[in-house]
Design an enzyme around this catalytic site. Structure first.
Site, PDB file in Angstrom:
ATOM      1  N   HIS A  51      39.328 -32.533  49.446  1.00  0.00           N
ATOM      2  CA  HIS A  51      38.136 -32.200  48.672  1.00  0.00           C
ATOM      3  C   HIS A  51      38.360 -32.634  47.219  1.00  0.00           C
ATOM      4  O   HIS A  51      39.508 -32.797  46.777  1.00  0.00           O
ATOM      5  CB  HIS A  51      37.864 -30.697  48.737  1.00  0.00           C
ATOM      6  CG  HIS A  51      37.341 -30.233  50.068  1.00  0.00           C
ATOM      7  ND1 HIS A  51      36.699 -29.030  50.237  1.00  0.00           N
ATOM      8  CD2 HIS A  51      37.362 -30.825  51.294  1.00  0.00           C
ATOM      9  CE1 HIS A  51      36.345 -28.891  51.524  1.00  0.00           C
ATOM     10  NE2 HIS A  51      36.742 -29.961  52.181  1.00  0.00           N
ATOM     11  N   GLU A  92      38.225 -31.145  44.356  1.00  0.00           N
ATOM     12  CA  GLU A  92      39.067 -30.296  43.505  1.00  0.00           C
ATOM     13  C   GLU A  92      40.544 -30.412  43.876  1.00  0.00           C
ATOM     14  O   GLU A  92      41.418 -30.447  43.003  1.00  0.00           O
ATOM     15  CB  GLU A  92      38.638 -28.822  43.615  1.00  0.00           C
ATOM     16  CG  GLU A  92      37.196 -28.549  43.189  1.00  0.00           C
ATOM     17  CD  GLU A  92      36.232 -28.586  44.367  1.00  0.00           C
ATOM     18  OE1 GLU A  92      36.422 -29.401  45.299  1.00  0.00           O
ATOM     19  OE2 GLU A  92      35.269 -27.791  44.358  1.00  0.00           O
ATOM     20  N   CYS A 112      34.677 -24.518  47.483  1.00  0.00           N
ATOM     21  CA  CYS A 112      34.778 -23.780  48.746  1.00  0.00           C
ATOM     22  C   CYS A 112      35.996 -22.853  48.648  1.00  0.00           C
ATOM     23  O   CYS A 112      36.801 -22.973  47.716  1.00  0.00           O
ATOM     24  CB  CYS A 112      34.904 -24.746  49.928  1.00  0.00           C
ATOM     25  SG  CYS A 112      36.571 -25.388  50.195  1.00  0.00           S
ATOM     26  N   CYS A 133      39.294 -24.617  48.016  1.00  0.00           N
ATOM     27  CA  CYS A 133      39.455 -25.147  46.664  1.00  0.00           C
ATOM     28  C   CYS A 133      39.539 -24.027  45.628  1.00  0.00           C
ATOM     29  O   CYS A 133      40.271 -24.142  44.644  1.00  0.00           O
ATOM     30  CB  CYS A 133      38.314 -26.102  46.357  1.00  0.00           C
ATOM     31  SG  CYS A 133      38.373 -27.586  47.386  1.00  0.00           S
TER      32      CYS A 133
END
Lengths: 156, 156
Positions: B53, B55, B83, B86
């Site tokens: 992801h 991040e 999420c 993250c």
């Protein structure tokens, strides 16, 4: 090979990684069709990567080994109950099952934040210890609309 | 450079990564002392890594760039509310602050599981959709005891 065998493998990795100075005492293996397809152990301090928990490392390696971005059909054996980062990563991996040994309370007992994070994540944003604020929501939403309209997008 | 500038940078990365087929429409930058030290964008489908992801990618790159395993003093700008994976990674990174644009409800609106995961993580283990079971707790706990007794352990 039984579940106990795979868990002993994960525990052995946790001990070896710790003894070798890789990071904290955590190990994991990904098992698919009765076979270990990837190993992971905590490497946070040795690789300067706060995301390099055993499960994250094992998931990444397993996906590389399998040539796909999911672990459907797999079981992940981890020497400790996953922290929220790793638990969410396991969901994202779409693995079938997780088997763990130590738990979050025991991890807290040796100084790790797992239990604290389980308390923080569900809180409303304003109630968490990590300050968060929202900015430029409308500009970002345009990109989401573009995603929806992208004919060749690969969902996951 | 203002917060708006940094967020526009993160949004631009989300658009560029999506358009280039790297993955979903998500971008992030890590800012320390008024300077972007790392960029990240979603690369799940292109690198076959469900943990890639925006991040996570940005945190890993920032730590590499800074040569340390924490982001104390840094602000992370992300084009979408993190999420749970993250968010927990951001806590583990010890960053000071997070700024986001889209939120979890909007992410759900374009087909992503963020909101679902926020519902799952706090549940008791037995109530979650991902099956989890415990095994060999006593054998694993021995390794935790060894960690506590390890004089040269590096805490994080």
């Amino acid at each position: 090979m039984t579940d106990e065998d795979f868990m002993r493998h994960a525990i052995a990795l946790s001990r070896r990684g710790m003894a070798g100075g890789a990071g904290g005492p955590f190990g994991a293996v990904v098992v698919l069709e009765g076979r270990v397809v990837a190993e992971g152990w905590n490497q946070v301090t040795s690789t300067l990567d706060p995301t390099a928990h055993a499960e994250i490392v094992a998931i990444r390696r397993a996906c590389t080994a399998l040539g796909r971005f999911d672990l459907r059909g797999a079981t992940v054996f981890t020497s400790c109950e996953p922290c929220p980062m790793c638990l969410a990563a396991l969901y994202w991996s779409r693995c079938d099952r997780v088997v763990y040994a130590n738990n979050r309370v025991q991890a807290a007992g040796i100084g790790f934040d797992d239990e604290f994070l389980y308390q923080e994540i569900p809180k409303p944003i304003a109630a968490r210890s990590l300050p968060m604020q929202r900015l430029l929501a409308e500009e970002a939403l345009e990109v989401f609309a573009e995603w929806t309209g992208k004919p060749d997008r690969v969902a996951y």
